[in-house]
Motif scaffolding. Structure first.
Motif, PDB file in Angstrom:
ATOM      1  N   PRO A 504       0.816  -1.223   0.000  1.00 43.92           N
ATOM      2  CA  PRO A 504       0.000   0.000   0.000  1.00 43.92           C
ATOM      3  C   PRO A 504       0.842   1.263   0.000  1.00 43.92           C
ATOM      4  CG  PRO A 504       0.078  -0.945   2.192  1.00 43.92           C
ATOM      5  CD  PRO A 504       0.828  -1.890   1.295  1.00 43.92           C
ATOM      6  N   SER A 505       0.256   2.331  -0.504  1.00 43.37           N
ATOM      7  CA  SER A 505       0.894   3.651  -0.445  1.00 43.37           C
ATOM      8  C   SER A 505      -0.189   4.713  -0.442  1.00 43.37           C
ATOM      9  CB  SER A 505       1.834   3.871  -1.626  1.00 43.37           C
ATOM     10  OG  SER A 505       1.117   3.868  -2.854  1.00 43.37           O
ATOM     11  N   GLY A 588       6.119  23.891   0.196  1.00 44.41           N
ATOM     12  CA  GLY A 588       7.344  23.580   0.917  1.00 44.41           C
ATOM     13  C   GLY A 588       7.755  22.154   0.680  1.00 44.41           C
ATOM     14  N   ALA A 589       8.217  21.500   1.729  1.00 46.92           N
ATOM     15  CA  ALA A 589       8.736  20.143   1.617  1.00 46.92           C
ATOM     16  C   ALA A 589       7.605  19.132   1.506  1.00 46.92           C
ATOM     17  CB  ALA A 589       9.610  19.828   2.823  1.00 46.92           C
ATOM     18  N   GLU A 590       7.923  18.017   0.844  1.00 49.66           N
ATOM     19  CA  GLU A 590       7.011  16.875   0.804  1.00 49.66           C
ATOM     20  C   GLU A 590       7.844  15.607   0.872  1.00 49.66           C
ATOM     21  OE1 GLU A 590       4.352  15.215   1.746  1.00 49.66           O
ATOM     22  OE2 GLU A 590       3.370  17.013   0.929  1.00 49.66           O
ATOM     23  N   VAL A 591       7.201  14.541   1.382  1.00 50.61           N
ATOM     24  CA  VAL A 591       7.887  13.264   1.559  1.00 50.61           C
ATOM     25  C   VAL A 591       6.992  12.152   1.028  1.00 50.61           C
ATOM     26  CG1 VAL A 591       9.163  11.786   3.154  1.00 50.61           C
ATOM     27  CG2 VAL A 591       8.806  14.204   3.725  1.00 50.61           C
ATOM     28  N   VAL A 592       7.594  11.224   0.310  1.00 53.52           N
ATOM     29  CA  VAL A 592       6.894  10.055  -0.219  1.00 53.52           C
ATOM     30  C   VAL A 592       7.615   8.815   0.275  1.00 53.52           C
ATOM     31  CG1 VAL A 592       6.351   8.755  -2.319  1.00 53.52           C
ATOM     32  CG2 VAL A 592       5.976  11.230  -2.246  1.00 53.52           C
ATOM     33  N   ALA A 593       6.862   7.802   0.695  1.00 56.39           N
ATOM     34  CA  ALA A 593       7.446   6.547   1.168  1.00 56.39           C
ATOM     35  C   ALA A 593       7.075   5.416   0.226  1.00 56.39           C
ATOM     36  CB  ALA A 593       6.956   6.227   2.575  1.00 56.39           C
ATOM     37  N   ARG A 594       8.037   4.549  -0.061  1.00 48.93           N
ATOM     38  CA  ARG A 594       7.801   3.375  -0.885  1.00 48.93           C
ATOM     39  C   ARG A 594       8.537   2.169  -0.291  1.00 48.93           C
ATOM     40  NH1 ARG A 594       4.408   6.039  -2.596  1.00 48.93           N
ATOM     41  NH2 ARG A 594       3.835   6.541  -4.758  1.00 48.93           N
ATOM     42  N   GLU A 601      12.006   3.304   1.282  1.00 46.15           N
ATOM     43  CA  GLU A 601      12.725   4.422   0.676  1.00 46.15           C
ATOM     44  C   GLU A 601      11.894   5.686   0.833  1.00 46.15           C
ATOM     45  OE1 GLU A 601      15.131   4.645  -3.313  1.00 46.15           O
ATOM     46  OE2 GLU A 601      13.023   5.131  -3.728  1.00 46.15           O
ATOM     47  N   LEU A 602      12.494   6.724   1.403  1.00 46.98           N
ATOM     48  CA  LEU A 602      11.858   8.028   1.541  1.00 46.98           C
ATOM     49  C   LEU A 602      12.408   8.960   0.463  1.00 46.98           C
ATOM     50  CD1 LEU A 602      11.966   8.553   5.430  1.00 46.98           C
ATOM     51  CD2 LEU A 602      10.108   7.613   4.044  1.00 46.98           C
ATOM     52  N   VAL A 639      15.764   3.446   4.454  1.00 45.14           N
ATOM     53  CA  VAL A 639      15.782   3.098   5.877  1.00 45.14           C
ATOM     54  C   VAL A 639      15.868   1.583   6.001  1.00 45.14           C
ATOM     55  CG1 VAL A 639      14.575   3.276   8.073  1.00 45.14           C
ATOM     56  CG2 VAL A 639      14.380   5.128   6.388  1.00 45.14           C
ATOM     57  N   ASP A 640      16.945   1.123   6.613  1.00 45.99           N
ATOM     58  CA  ASP A 640      17.186  -0.311   6.792  1.00 45.99           C
ATOM     59  C   ASP A 640      16.248  -0.842   7.885  1.00 45.99           C
ATOM     60  OD1 ASP A 640      18.154  -2.844   7.472  1.00 45.99           O
ATOM     61  OD2 ASP A 640      20.231  -2.290   7.096  1.00 45.99           O
ATOM     62  N   LEU A 641      15.477  -1.881   7.557  1.00 42.28           N
ATOM     63  CA  LEU A 641      14.480  -2.408   8.492  1.00 42.28           C
ATOM     64  C   LEU A 641      14.854  -3.775   9.048  1.00 42.28           C
ATOM     65  CD1 LEU A 641      11.186  -1.463   6.582  1.00 42.28           C
ATOM     66  CD2 LEU A 641      12.472  -0.101   8.240  1.00 42.28           C
ATOM     67  N   ALA A 642      16.090  -4.179   8.902  1.00 43.67           N
ATOM     68  CA  ALA A 642      16.485  -5.511   9.368  1.00 43.67           C
ATOM     69  C   ALA A 642      16.263  -5.665  10.867  1.00 43.67           C
ATOM     70  CB  ALA A 642      17.950  -5.776   9.018  1.00 43.67           C
ATOM     71  N   ALA A 643      16.598  -4.628  11.642  1.00 40.99           N
ATOM     72  CA  ALA A 643      16.496  -4.736  13.098  1.00 40.99           C
ATOM     73  C   ALA A 643      15.054  -4.807  13.576  1.00 40.99           C
ATOM     74  CB  ALA A 643      17.200  -3.552  13.767  1.00 40.99           C
TER      75      ALA A 643
END
Length: 683
Positions: A504-505, A588-594, A601-602, A639-643
């Protein structure tokens, strides 16, 4: 059965003193190997459905480790900032509570209102804030492991579905019509739509009729009570320890009522054991298992006292379920090819915190890429307008040789998902299931692993002491909530999680000149999904959005309604969350997550005229990083999600705008199993 399997079964059946001290055939269900002839759903040769009565998921499993229960780190919140756990009685909030009673699993806890109108009053168009006024304070009562150890042990041994919903916001019969026919006559044909337990006689086609036409064997296992006809009240009789409680809803269809001996609709749906003559409830089921006659599809219907319908005790049902398992495992070769679904027709009046997906009734309430018409009721003189469903979450336990190991499956399901599993296995299509439900709900195949090797034998609690000590109907037990409620926490520990297909996004676009925020929703290429949008500074929500696989849908909010600012939170499947807050006064700023691989990835962009300094807070690792984005620039960060086992909860704030917030939370699916959410709050 192959000699090696026979020897293994005999070893297990006589292996230890602990084994023989328990119900041997129940442990056998967990210990016996599966049929792995093809490594696919084709290995399932028998599907058995036991639909019990009137319990919500949180009411039974809110404390269970590793499911989305009381420790949910991302519950829906209301405009006042409190979560849906806080249900007001008019003077104070009532939170979930365990009634202060010894042997609660054998208590005759009161039955609560569970009709269409009171259900929709509690639902409150998705606001979810009128449970206590509509149902009474007992709505917030729950049980835990010490109360229902057999139910918990089944969940720990096999697979529990924590996003399985009843189909209908209301009572028993309409929910069972969804399970047996795919809908409740929503199109007005054949006597529908049926919104309550009217049982007037209907004529639309049922799924067993389609099975019969296709040559797929089927049967209803039940006790006949005083007769499965009008004179015998269709099995619903004053003696709660016989009959079928009227829960064989096929008997409310004229084609079954008019059937005569020799007609498959009579022979397979209007016959059963006769407890009046001393016949055991499970004698015919066990005889069919051991005699090689178990149909390809079976439904089991319990007498009232064993249905778990309040005020009947939960553990009377545990005893009944154990006997069903004993019968089904009487021949190990048959059990090796059998899938048993144990679920509940509706939630009674018991609260569950997960707001169910629902179709938007109009453009003012949301959008959908698929037709929602069949899932919205326009209202009539006796019933308020509203969605037919989905209803609240109810327990679903998938008990089979291919679902062992204490898994959780978090795909969205409802009662039509049972039919769709049958469709997948035997190829018999049910046209009554609406496009919207087929988009939002899965087919239960995600709860299985047909390729996996067998797990070690396990132990389930004995249920002998749950056999009713008398044949009486005892008075209601009405619990009193504590004066000062505290949200309970869940048991410690993670749970292995089935792989899902969600990608989802939700993306935001701010139009500063027009003072508008647009959100674009997508469920990903593999499956559809529903999203709930709530607002922290508006009262005209919530809103519902559905996207089919590979599709997107958008909607726009005018911030003039909320003083030039926006504050929207989006909830989706399996803990998915997106939050967007800020001001529309300037670009201004915007952020997208995938989701990318096993990580997130941001992508940061800056449409403003000055450099933006953004802070990213990782809720799972308690870590902060700073990103500087020049005007017109685009930056990407992985962003590493291994932990955190592919779970994430990332909040982005800006030094240039104090109200700016972007929050991205959920789970990255990669086709492989995972674990339950580590952020679930535990004891």
């Amino acid at each position: 059965m192959p000699e090696v399997n026979r020897r293994r079964f005999l070893q297990l059946a006589g292996a230890t003193t602990a084994f023989t001290a328990l119900n041997a055939s129940i442990e056998r269900a967990a210990a016996l190997p599966a049929n792995h002839r093809t490594g696919s759903i084709e290995d399932v040769e028998h599907i058995v459905v036991l639909m019990q009565e009137n319990r919500s998921f949180d009411h039974y499993f809110g404390r269970l480790r590793g499911v989305r229960g009381f420790g949910d780190p991302r519950p829906v919140t209301r405009p006042d900032g409190t979560s849906v756990w806080h249900q007001s009685d008019g003077t104070k909030d009532v939170l979930p509570f365990r009634p202060d009673l010894d042997d609660l699993g054998l208590a005759f806890i009161q039955d609560l209102p569970h009709g269409w109108n009171d259900g929709h009053a509690a639902f409150d168009r998705g606001r979810y804030d009128k449970w206590v006024p509509s149902k009474g304070s007992t709505t917030m009562a729950y049980l835990e492991r010490r109360d229902i150890p057999f139910h918990y042990a089944l969940a720990d041994t096999f697979t529990v579905c924590d996003a399985y919903h009843c189909s209908f916001i209301g009572s028993t019969d309409p929910n069972r019509y969804y399970m047996w026919t795919g809908y409740t006559g929503n199109d007005g044909k054949g006597g529908g739509p049926v919104l309550g337990n009217d049982e007037a006689g209907y004529s639309w086609t049922t799924y067993p009729e389609r099975l019969e036409e296709a040559g797929v064997s089927w049967k209803i296992y039940q006790d006949v009570g005083d007769g499965l006809d009008a004179q015998g009240s269709w099995g619903w009789i004053p003696d709660a320890y016989r009959g079928n409680y009227g829960d064989n809803s096929l008997l409310y269809f004229t084609q079954y009522r008019n059937a005569r001996p020799g007609d498959p609709l009579y022979d397979k749906a209007r016959t059963g054991t006769d407890a009046r003559t001393g016949e055991g409830f499970f004698d015919r089921l066990k005889a069919d298992v051991t005699g090689g006659r178990l149909p390809q599809i079976s439904w089991i219907v319990a007498p009232e006292a064993f249905t778990e319908h309040p005020n009947w005790p939960a553990n009377y049902g545990a005893w009944y379920i154990a006997q069903v398992l004993e019968a089904l495992t009487a021949d190990p070769a048959v059990w090796a090819r059998t899938a048993l679904f144990i679920t509940y027709d509706e939630n009674d009046g018991f609260f569950d915190h997960l707001v169910p997906p629902f179709p938007p009734a109009s453009a003012a309430q949301g959008r959908s890429t698929v037709d929602v018409g069949p899932d919205v009721f326009a209202g009539d003189a006796g019933h308020v307008a509203g969605p037919y469903g989905l209803g609240q979450r109810v327990p679903m336990l998938v008990v089979s040789p291919w679902s062992k190991g204490g898994w959780v499956c978090s795909e969205t399901f409802d009662h039509t998902s049972i039919i769709r599993f049958m469709e997948r296995r035997f190829g018999v299509h049910e046209p009554n299931i609406s496009p919207w439900r087929r988009t939002v709900c899965g087919d239960l195949t995600a709860a299985f692993d047909f390729s996996r090797g067998d797990t070690r034998p396990v132990t389930l609690p004995d249920t002998d002491r749950y056999a009713p000590p008398d044949r009486l109907r005892h008075p209601d037990y009405v619990p009193t909530p504590p004066a000062h409620g505290v949200l309970p926490k869940q048991e410690r520990g993670l749970r292995p999680a089935r792989a899902l297909r969600y990608v989802p996004s939700v993306d935001a676009t701010v139009d500063a000149a027009a003072g508008r925020l647009t959100l674009t929703f997508a469920s990903g290429p593999h499956t559809g999904a529903a999203f709930l949008v709530t607002s922290g500074n508006r009262t005209d929500g919530p809103w519902s959005y559905t996207t089919g696989a590979g599709r997107t849908v958008s909607d726009t909010w005018n911030s003039a309604y909320s003083g030039g600012s926006y504050d929207l939170t989006v909830h989706g499947p399996n803990g998915f969350l997106r939050a967007f807050a800020g001001s529309n006064r300037a670009a201004g700023a915007e952020v997208v997550a995938r989701h990318v691989g096993d990580d997130v990835e941001l992508t940061f962009t800056n449409r403003g005229t000055r450099t933006a300094q953004l802070t990213v807070t990782d809720g799972y690792r308690d870590r902060r990083t700073t990103v500087r984005v020049r005007p017109g620039a685009v930056l990407k960060r992985v962003v590493d999600l291994a932990a955190s086992k592919r779970w994430y909860d990332l909040t982005v704030t800006s030094d240039a705008e104090s109200t700016f917030v972007r929050r991205f939370a959920g789970h990255v699916e990669n086709g492989r199993p995972g674990v339950s959410d580590p952020a679930i709050v535990t004891e």
